[in-house]
Scaffold this active site. Structure first.
Site, PDB file in Angstrom:
ATOM      1  N   ALA A 264       0.943  -1.111  -0.055  1.00 34.53           N
ATOM      2  CA  ALA A 264      -0.036  -0.130   0.084  1.00 34.53           C
ATOM      3  C   ALA A 264       0.726   1.370  -0.108  1.00 34.53           C
ATOM      4  O   ALA A 264       0.338   2.485  -0.335  1.00 34.53           O
ATOM      5  CB  ALA A 264      -1.009   0.048   1.215  1.00 34.53           C
ATOM      6  N   ALA A 265       2.191   1.303   0.496  1.00 32.01           N
ATOM      7  CA  ALA A 265       2.858   2.342   0.769  1.00 32.01           C
ATOM      8  C   ALA A 265       3.485   2.933  -0.587  1.00 32.01           C
ATOM      9  O   ALA A 265       3.646   2.352  -1.574  1.00 32.01           O
ATOM     10  CB  ALA A 265       4.070   2.016   1.538  1.00 32.01           C
ATOM     11  N   GLY A 267       0.631   5.003  -0.059  1.00 34.18           N
ATOM     12  CA  GLY A 267      -0.540   5.062   0.225  1.00 34.18           C
ATOM     13  C   GLY A 267      -1.680   5.901  -0.732  1.00 34.18           C
ATOM     14  O   GLY A 267      -2.794   6.219  -0.150  1.00 34.18           O
ATOM     15  N   GLY A 268      -1.306   6.264  -1.974  1.00 35.80           N
ATOM     16  CA  GLY A 268      -1.917   6.971  -2.868  1.00 35.80           C
ATOM     17  C   GLY A 268      -3.234   6.281  -3.349  1.00 35.80           C
ATOM     18  O   GLY A 268      -4.389   7.002  -3.298  1.00 35.80           O
ATOM     19  N   LYS A 269      -3.246   4.931  -3.367  1.00 33.32           N
ATOM     20  CA  LYS A 269      -4.357   4.205  -3.863  1.00 33.32           C
ATOM     21  C   LYS A 269      -5.192   3.908  -2.479  1.00 33.32           C
ATOM     22  O   LYS A 269      -6.811   3.915  -2.657  1.00 33.32           O
ATOM     23  CB  LYS A 269      -3.948   2.979  -4.674  1.00 33.32           C
ATOM     24  CG  LYS A 269      -3.399   3.419  -6.016  1.00 33.32           C
ATOM     25  CD  LYS A 269      -2.938   2.167  -6.737  1.00 33.32           C
ATOM     26  CE  LYS A 269      -2.063   2.577  -8.161  1.00 33.32           C
ATOM     27  NZ  LYS A 269      -0.930   2.940  -7.529  1.00 33.32           N
ATOM     28  N   CYS A 386       3.131  -0.634 -12.856  1.00 32.18           N
ATOM     29  CA  CYS A 386       3.060   0.683 -13.383  1.00 32.18           C
ATOM     30  C   CYS A 386       4.519   0.145 -14.298  1.00 32.18           C
ATOM     31  O   CYS A 386       5.596   0.730 -14.149  1.00 32.18           O
ATOM     32  CB  CYS A 386       3.419   1.687 -12.767  1.00 32.18           C
ATOM     33  SG  CYS A 386       4.923   1.616 -11.187  1.00 32.18           S
TER      34      CYS A 386
HETATM   35  C1  LIG Z   1       4.147   0.040  -6.506  1.00 26.63           C
HETATM   36  S1  LIG Z   1       4.608   0.298  -4.592  1.00 26.63           S
HETATM   37  C2  LIG Z   1       2.877   0.643  -3.946  1.00 26.63           C
HETATM   38  C3  LIG Z   1       2.389   1.976  -4.246  1.00 26.63           C
HETATM   39  C4  LIG Z   1       1.049   2.203  -3.394  1.00 26.63           C
HETATM   40  N1  LIG Z   1       0.062   1.262  -3.918  1.00 26.63           N
HETATM   41  C5  LIG Z   1       0.396   3.548  -3.753  1.00 26.63           C
HETATM   42  O1  LIG Z   1      -0.399   3.767  -4.763  1.00 26.63           O
HETATM   43  O2  LIG Z   1       0.904   4.677  -3.205  1.00 26.63           O
HETATM   44  C6  LIG Z   1       4.943  -1.093  -4.183  1.00 26.63           C
HETATM   45  C7  LIG Z   1       5.143  -1.160  -2.685  1.00 26.63           C
HETATM   46  O3  LIG Z   1       5.363  -2.750  -2.342  1.00 26.63           O
HETATM   47  C8  LIG Z   1       6.064  -2.719  -1.175  1.00 26.63           C
HETATM   48  N2  LIG Z   1       6.548  -4.169  -0.931  1.00 26.63           N
HETATM   49  C9  LIG Z   1       7.621  -4.768  -1.866  1.00 26.63           C
HETATM   50  N3  LIG Z   1       7.579  -6.154  -1.422  1.00 26.63           N
HETATM   51  C10 LIG Z   1       6.552  -6.379  -0.507  1.00 26.63           C
HETATM   52  C11 LIG Z   1       6.223  -7.265   0.252  1.00 26.63           C
HETATM   53  N4  LIG Z   1       6.829  -8.582   0.264  1.00 26.63           N
HETATM   54  N5  LIG Z   1       5.227  -7.441   1.037  1.00 26.63           N
HETATM   55  C12 LIG Z   1       4.506  -5.982   1.346  1.00 26.63           C
HETATM   56  N6  LIG Z   1       4.854  -4.953   0.608  1.00 26.63           N
HETATM   57  C13 LIG Z   1       6.008  -5.166  -0.197  1.00 26.63           C
HETATM   58  C14 LIG Z   1       7.001  -1.731  -1.434  1.00 26.63           C
HETATM   59  O4  LIG Z   1       7.496  -1.198  -0.045  1.00 26.63           O
HETATM   60  C15 LIG Z   1       6.321  -0.619  -2.219  1.00 26.63           C
HETATM   61  O5  LIG Z   1       5.959   0.190  -1.066  1.00 26.63           O
END
Ligand SMILES: C[S@@+](CC[C@H](N)C(=O)[O-])C[C@H]1O[C@@H](n2cnc3c(N)ncnc32)[C@H](O)[C@@H]1O
Length: 452
Positions: A264-265, A267-269, A386
Site C-alpha cells: 500500500a505504501a 498510500g496513494g491508492k 506501473c
Molecule cells: C508500487 S508500490 C505501491 C504504491 C502504492 N500502492 C500507492 O499507490 O501509493 C509497491 C510497494 O510494495 C511494497 N512491497 C514490496 N515487497 C513487499 C512485500 N513482500 N510485502 C509487502 N509490501 C511489499 C514496497 O515497499 C512498495 O511500497
C-alpha cells in the site's frame, strides 16, 4: 581554493547527481539538498530541471559527448562524466542558458571542487560539442533501436523490450513520450471538497489547471512547478498520476466492505479507496517497509481517511492478523520495475536490467498467490503494476489463472464509463501508455474474481 557553495545551483545539481549515482533516489536526494541550500525559487527550478533532465536524457547526452571525447565516456573518472553531462545538458537542451555560460560555469565548478587538472578536458570536450552540435550523427527514426537508445535515451535492454512489445511506429512514440517530463496532476480529495470547487481555488490563485479526461477527481496542472498548491495542509488533494487514479476505480469498492491494500505504501491508492467509499469501508493497508507505512499513516491523517489501519508485513508470508477469505476486495499494487513511470524516476532507466523483470515477476506471482487466499468467495482481487512489460503483467496473470482455477479474469470495461474504452486491452485488462492516453503513466491492471 574557493569552495563551491550551497548557493551555487550547478554545484547542488552535481551533488545530487553524485548521490544518485551512489544509489540514492533522485527525488529524495534532490529534496534534501534543496532543503540544505539557500537557493531562491528560480534556482531551485533550475537545479530540478538539471537533475531530472540529465538523468532522463543521459543516453542521448552520452551519445553526443561520445562524438567529441577521445576515449569512451565510461573510462573517464566518475566526477568528469557527471560534470560533462551537466554541461552538455545545458548546451543541448536548455536554450535559455548561453553556450559560453554552460561551458565556463562547468569548468569553474570543477576548479572550485579541487579538480583543476580536469578543467582542460572539460573545456575541450564541451567547446567541441558546442561547435560540432550540428554534425552529430543522430540516428534516423527508422533506425529503430539506435533511435530509441540515442535519441529517446533508453538503455539497450529497455529499447529491446519496447521493440519486442510494440510495432516500430508505436515503439518510437512510446520512446519519445518517455523522454519528456511527466505531466503533473493531482487527485482531488472528495472526502473534503469536489473537483470544481478545487479548480476554482486553483484558478483564483493564478494556476492554470483543467479536469482530467478519465479520472473523475483528477486535475491536470498546465504549468510545472514543485511548489505546494492551495489546500495542501487541509488535505484537499493528493499528487497522483491519472493512470494511478484509475486503479482504485477498477476495484468496485463499496461502503460496508472489508478491503485489503496489500502493497500500500505510500498510500496513494489506499486513501483513494477511502474517498471512493466515503470512509464507510474498513481498509487494511499493508507494506513491508516500516518507513513507508508511516507515510500511509501521515497521508491518511492529512486527507481525513479515518477507517484505514496500516501494518508492516511481508505479504509473501501468511499473516495471523489477516484471516483467510475475509476480504471483499483486495488490491495488489505490486512492486515492479517501474518502467511505466520512468519519467518520474529517471534513474530507473540506468539501475535496472532485463534480469530484474524476471525476478520481479517471480515476486509478483508469490504475492498474488498469497493475497488470493484472503479474498472471500465471490470477491475481487485487482492486480496492478506501473510497467508495460508483459513479463510483469499478462504473463503473471496467465500463470496465476492456470494455477488457480478458483479465480477467473473479470473483464473491466463492463461497469466502467464508456469513454474509458481506449484504456482497456481486448482481454478486458487495463493498459495505459503515455503516447496513447494524454500523457498518462504506463499502467497495467487485471481484475480477478474468486468463484462463489
Ligand atoms: C508500487 S508500490 C505501491 C504504491 C502504492 N500502492 C500507492 O499507490 O501509493 C509497491 C510497494 O510494495 C511494497 N512491497 C514490496 N515487497 C513487499 C512485500 N513482500 N510485502 C509487502 N509490501 C511489499 C514496497 O515497499 C512498495 O511500497
Amino acid at each position: 581554493m574557493i569552495r563551491p557553495s550551497q548557493q551555487d545551483a550547478r554545484y547542488v545539481a552535481y551533488i545530487v547527481l553524485l548521490r544518485v549515482a551512489d544509489g540514492a533516489y533522485s527525488d529524495l536526494a534532490l529534496d534534501s539538498e534543496l532543503k540544505r541550500s539557500a537557493l531562491d525559487q528560480r534556482d531551485r527550478r533550475f537545479v530540478t530541471e538539471l537533475v531530472y533532465g540529465v538523468l532522463r536524457l543521459r543516453g542521448r547526452i552520452d551519445f553526443a559527448l561520445g562524438c567529441f571525447c577521445n576515449q569512451p565516456l565510461p573510462r573517464l573518472q566518475s566526477e568528469v562524466q557527471w560534470l560533462l553531462r551537466l554541461g552538455a545538458y545545458q548546451l543541448l537542451e536548455m536554450d535559455r542558458v548561453p553556450a559560453h555560460a554552460a561551458v565556463d560555469a562547468t569548468v569553474e565548478l570543477a576548479r572550485k571542487l579541487g579538480l583543476a587538472s580536469l578543467t582542460g578536458i572539460l573545456n575541450g570536450v564541451l567547446r567541441a560539442l558546442d561547435r560540432g552540435r550540428d554534425e552529430i550523427p543522430w540516428p534516423q527514426p527508422q533506425q529503430i533501436r539506435p533511435y530509441l537508445e540515442r535519441v529517446c535515451s533508453l538503455p539497450t535492454w529497455l529499447a529491446k523490450e519496447v521493440m519486442r512489445l510494440l510495432p516500430n511506429q508505436q515503439a518510437r512514440a512510446l520512446g519519445e513520450a518517455l523522454a519528456q517530463p511527466a505531466r503533473q496532476s493531482v487527485r482531488v480529495n472528495t472526502l473534503k471538497t469536489d473537483r470544481d470547487s478545487f479548480l476554482d481555488l486553483l484558478c483564483a490563485a493564478g494556476h492554470e489547471a483543467r479536469r482530467c479526461t478519465f479520472a473523475p477527481e483528477g486535475v491536470v496542472l498546465e504549468r510545472r512547478g514543485e511548489q505546494r498548491l492551495q489546500g495542501d495542509e487541509e488535505g484537499l488533494y493528493q499528487v497522483q498520476d491519472e493512470a494511478s487514479m484509475l486503479i482504485a476505480h477498477l476495484l468496485d469498492a463499496q461502503p460496508g466492505q472489508r478491503i485489503l491494500d496489500a502493497c500500500a505504501a505510500p498510500g496513494g491508492k489506499t486513501t483513494h479507496l477511502a474517498a471512493l467509499t466515503a470512509n464507510q469501508a474498513e481498509i487494511v493497508a499493508v507494506d513491508k517497509s516500516p518507513q513507508r507505512v508511516e507515510l500511509i499513516e501521515q497521508g491518511a491523517r492529512r486527507l481525513g481517511c479515518n477507517r484505514i489501519s496500516a501494518h508492516v508485513w511481508d505479504m509473501t508470508l501468511a499473516a495471523d492478523f489477516l484471516i483467510p477469505e475475509s476480504f471483499d476486495r483486495v488490491l495488489l499494487d505490486a512492486p515492479c520495475s517501474g518502467i511505466g513511470v520512468l519519467r518520474r524516476n529517471p534513474e530507473g532507466r540506468w539501475n535496472k536490467t532485463a534480469a530484474d523483470l524476471r525476478q520481479l515477476a517471480a515476486l509478483q506471482q508469490r504475492l498474488l498467490a498469497q493475497t488470493a487466499t484472503l479474498v472471500r468467495p465471490g470477491g475481487l482481487l485487482l492486480y496492478s503494476v506501473c510497467s508495460f512489460s508483459h513479463i510483469e503483467s499478462n504473463d503473471v496473470i496467465d500463470s496465476f489463472i492456470a494455477e488457480h482455477p478458483n479465480f477467473t479474469l473479470d473483464p473491466l470495461p463492463a461497469q466502467l464509463p464508456a469513454h474509458w474504452a481506449s484504456v482497456f486491452a481486448p482481454a478486458g485488462t487495463l493498459r495505459t501508455y503515455p503516447h496513447c492516453h494524454e500523457g498518462m503513466d504506463a499502467f497495467f491492471a487485471a481484475r480477478l474474481r474468486r468463484r462463489a
